[in-house]
Design a protein around this motif. Structure first.
Motif, PDB file in Angstrom:
ATOM      1  N   ARG A 113      57.308  11.468  15.170  1.00 53.13           N
ATOM      2  CA  ARG A 113      55.775  11.578  15.004  1.00 53.13           C
ATOM      3  C   ARG A 113      54.984  12.913  14.811  1.00 53.13           C
ATOM      4  NH1 ARG A 113      54.611   9.906  21.415  1.00 53.13           N
ATOM      5  NH2 ARG A 113      55.131  12.075  22.154  1.00 53.13           N
ATOM      6  N   GLU A 114      56.008  14.044  14.647  1.00 51.38           N
ATOM      7  CA  GLU A 114      55.226  15.298  14.430  1.00 51.38           C
ATOM      8  C   GLU A 114      55.092  15.728  13.149  1.00 51.38           C
ATOM      9  OE1 GLU A 114      57.676  17.531  17.258  1.00 51.38           O
ATOM     10  OE2 GLU A 114      57.134  16.314  18.945  1.00 51.38           O
ATOM     11  N   TRP A 115      54.091  14.929  12.160  1.00 51.51           N
ATOM     12  CA  TRP A 115      54.107  15.268  10.947  1.00 51.51           C
ATOM     13  C   TRP A 115      54.059  16.526  10.382  1.00 51.51           C
ATOM     14  CZ3 TRP A 115      51.470  10.291   8.462  1.00 51.51           C
ATOM     15  CH2 TRP A 115      52.130   9.292   8.699  1.00 51.51           C
ATOM     16  N   ILE A 116      53.429  17.413  11.082  1.00 52.58           N
ATOM     17  CA  ILE A 116      52.912  18.819  10.716  1.00 52.58           C
ATOM     18  C   ILE A 116      54.370  19.507  10.717  1.00 52.58           C
ATOM     19  CG2 ILE A 116      52.508  19.701  12.810  1.00 52.58           C
ATOM     20  CD1 ILE A 116      50.889  20.696   9.563  1.00 52.58           C
ATOM     21  N   SER A 117      55.291  19.229  11.407  1.00 52.93           N
ATOM     22  CA  SER A 117      56.537  19.885  11.390  1.00 52.93           C
ATOM     23  C   SER A 117      57.478  19.941  10.152  1.00 52.93           C
ATOM     24  CB  SER A 117      57.554  19.390  12.728  1.00 52.93           C
ATOM     25  OG  SER A 117      58.981  19.794  12.362  1.00 52.93           O
ATOM     26  N   PRO A 118      57.755  18.757   9.438  1.00 55.01           N
ATOM     27  CA  PRO A 118      58.442  18.961   8.026  1.00 55.01           C
ATOM     28  C   PRO A 118      57.363  19.601   7.009  1.00 55.01           C
ATOM     29  CG  PRO A 118      57.787  16.778   8.381  1.00 55.01           C
ATOM     30  CD  PRO A 118      57.547  17.546   9.747  1.00 55.01           C
ATOM     31  N   ALA A 119      56.090  19.302   7.114  1.00 56.36           N
ATOM     32  CA  ALA A 119      54.959  20.278   6.071  1.00 56.36           C
ATOM     33  C   ALA A 119      55.353  21.729   6.303  1.00 56.36           C
ATOM     34  CB  ALA A 119      53.874  19.506   6.143  1.00 56.36           C
ATOM     35  N   TYR A 145      70.836  37.273   4.745  1.00 54.96           N
ATOM     36  CA  TYR A 145      70.898  36.087   5.622  1.00 54.96           C
ATOM     37  C   TYR A 145      71.008  34.959   4.547  1.00 54.96           C
ATOM     38  CZ  TYR A 145      69.115  38.540   9.677  1.00 54.96           C
ATOM     39  OH  TYR A 145      68.866  39.404  10.836  1.00 54.96           O
ATOM     40  N   ASP A 146      71.898  33.919   4.810  1.00 55.77           N
ATOM     41  CA  ASP A 146      72.150  32.561   4.151  1.00 55.77           C
ATOM     42  C   ASP A 146      71.047  31.668   5.364  1.00 55.77           C
ATOM     43  OD1 ASP A 146      73.323  32.974   1.907  1.00 55.77           O
ATOM     44  OD2 ASP A 146      75.298  32.542   3.019  1.00 55.77           O
ATOM     45  N   PHE A 147      69.943  31.075   4.750  1.00 57.23           N
ATOM     46  CA  PHE A 147      69.180  30.146   5.545  1.00 57.23           C
ATOM     47  C   PHE A 147      69.637  28.886   5.311  1.00 57.23           C
ATOM     48  CE2 PHE A 147      66.749  33.937   5.004  1.00 57.23           C
ATOM     49  CZ  PHE A 147      65.640  34.008   5.874  1.00 57.23           C
ATOM     50  N   TYR A 148      70.050  28.061   6.532  1.00 60.54           N
ATOM     51  CA  TYR A 148      70.181  26.528   6.311  1.00 60.54           C
ATOM     52  C   TYR A 148      68.710  25.876   7.017  1.00 60.54           C
ATOM     53  CZ  TYR A 148      75.104  27.958   5.650  1.00 60.54           C
ATOM     54  OH  TYR A 148      76.028  28.512   5.068  1.00 60.54           O
ATOM     55  N   ILE A 149      68.192  25.068   6.055  1.00 60.59           N
ATOM     56  CA  ILE A 149      66.875  24.726   6.294  1.00 60.59           C
ATOM     57  C   ILE A 149      66.789  22.925   6.285  1.00 60.59           C
ATOM     58  CG2 ILE A 149      64.665  24.584   5.963  1.00 60.59           C
ATOM     59  CD1 ILE A 149      65.258  27.494   4.757  1.00 60.59           C
ATOM     60  N   LEU A 150      66.605  22.223   7.279  1.00 59.87           N
ATOM     61  CA  LEU A 150      66.556  20.874   7.270  1.00 59.87           C
ATOM     62  C   LEU A 150      65.245  20.408   7.799  1.00 59.87           C
ATOM     63  CD1 LEU A 150      68.224  18.023   7.233  1.00 59.87           C
ATOM     64  CD2 LEU A 150      68.688  18.545   9.760  1.00 59.87           C
ATOM     65  N   PRO A 151      64.367  19.878   6.646  1.00 59.15           N
ATOM     66  CA  PRO A 151      63.046  19.502   6.873  1.00 59.15           C
ATOM     67  C   PRO A 151      62.964  18.451   7.835  1.00 59.15           C
ATOM     68  CG  PRO A 151      63.264  19.873   4.751  1.00 59.15           C
ATOM     69  CD  PRO A 151      64.732  20.028   5.215  1.00 59.15           C
ATOM     70  N   VAL A 152      63.896  17.667   7.859  1.00 56.97           N
ATOM     71  CA  VAL A 152      63.736  16.206   8.734  1.00 56.97           C
ATOM     72  C   VAL A 152      65.088  15.936   9.565  1.00 56.97           C
ATOM     73  CG1 VAL A 152      63.123  13.964   8.717  1.00 56.97           C
ATOM     74  CG2 VAL A 152      61.991  15.431   7.181  1.00 56.97           C
TER      75      VAL A 152
END
Length: 356
Positions: A113-119, A145-152
């Protein structure tokens, strides 16, 4: 022709959207020296998306588009599948990506429910890629660095908030013998799993699950990080949530200070100060039990206690309850800007060796 326009932070979003609609490219926007936001034909579409909340399928497409737009800096990575079969789509971001580089992990939307998080995660990812061409600090980050980023991280629950229940928090896996669905992913991590601060009732919002890593999303992410850590050392782990405006350090389950608490606290404080400097949004920082009740089976404790990532944090984004989980879209860009400043301050602190 050079044109200068002055705008307060309050009206900057309106200014951005007005310039987007005009179709003008090749311009930059500066906030009191804080950063330069550059817009050209290649990233204008991505910045439009930053101002809108997105379905999981749209975020998945955004990941593909970002990788295609910045092929020398970004690669699409599939971390695993959700219970309902949705892909956990991440980006690997870095220049000359190499297993000899250290790594950084951050994700959003473990609580659906935390929609601001992926945005916010998407905004920061976009800015790292855009700013690499002209910002020496970002060049340093992506070269180091290599960034590993998972929006959802919880795509089933996230999609459910769009179709059925806007305030759904948990995953969507069934619970044997119970009519209630889902597990709280942020009580399902194996480090101190089942200790106080998590429920054994499947109908509770903070249900810990039948066993540690029972949720395939949690197991996929932890397996990915541990497998990757055999080749790359992780220097930073962040789990983005909302709301509360807190930059939280380990431990979540205990008042006891971990071995590296001084360094964690220093860097969290620098991140909080940087966030406040952008739009005046105050953050508290430090051990979660100083600000809330104990909680077990959390991401940041696993990141520090099991994955041995010294700088492991949980960040609660805007706000402090006025809108709560229903934060309006006009706060996406401000949230992204201030959190991006916090991320940069955190990276600087780590690179500098936590100079107090």
């Amino acid at each position: 022709m050079n044109v200068k326009m002055l705008s307060s932070p309050r009206h900057c979003v309106s200014l951005l959207l007005a310039v987007f609609v005009s179709g003008c490219y090749g311009y930059s926007i500066r906030y009191d020296g804080y950063k330069v936001l550059r817009v050209d034909a290649s990233n204008e579409r991505h910045l439009r998306l930053m101002n809108q909340l997105q379905h999981d399928r749209e975020i998945a497409q955004w990941v593909k588009d970002i990788a295609a737009t910045y092929p020398s800096l970004a690669t699409e990575v599939q971390v695993g599948l959700s219970y309902e079969g949705r892909e956990l789509r991440a980006l690997k971001v870095g220049s000359e990506q190499s297993e000899s580089k250290e790594a950084i992990w951050f994700h959003g939307t473990l609580h659906s429910r935390e929609w601001i998080s992926p945005a916010t995660v998407m905004f920061m990812t976009n800015q790292l890629l855009v700013d690499y061409s002209h910002d020496p600090d970002v060049q340093k980050y992506l070269d180091t660095y290599d960034f590993y980023i998972l929006p959802v991280m919880n795509p089933d629950g996230y999609e459910y908030t769009w179709t059925d229940n806007r305030l759904w928090r948990k995953t969507r896996s069934p619970n044997e013998g119970s009519p209630c669905y889902g597990t709280d992913g942020n009580r399902n991590f194996e480090f101190m799993w089942g200790e106080p601060g998590a429920s054994d009732d499947p109908c509770d919002n903070n249900y810990r699950g039948p066993f540690a890593h029972s949720e395939i999303e949690v197991k996929s992410v932890t397996d990915f990080i541990l497998d990757t850590s055999e080749k790359q050392t992780f220097s930073l782990f962040i789990d983005f949530h909302c709301y509360g405006q807190m930059w939280i350090t380990p431990w979540a389950y205990s008042i006891e200070e971990p071995l590296h608490y001084s360094e964690q606290h220093t860097c969290a404080g620098r991140a909080a100060s940087a966030i406040e400097s952008v739009h005046g949004t105050p953050y508290i920082y430090g051990n979660i039990i100083s600000n809330a009740d104990p909680a077990s089976g959390l991401t940041l404790d696993w990141g520090y206690g099991t994955a041995n990532i010294k700088h492991s944090y949980l960040v609660e984004l805007r706000d402090r309850g006025e809108y709560g989980f229903l934060l309006p879209e006009d706060q996406i860009i401000p949230s992204g800007e201030e959190t991006y400043a916090g991320l940069k301050a955190m990276l600087d602190c780590i690179l500098e060796g936590q100079v107090v």
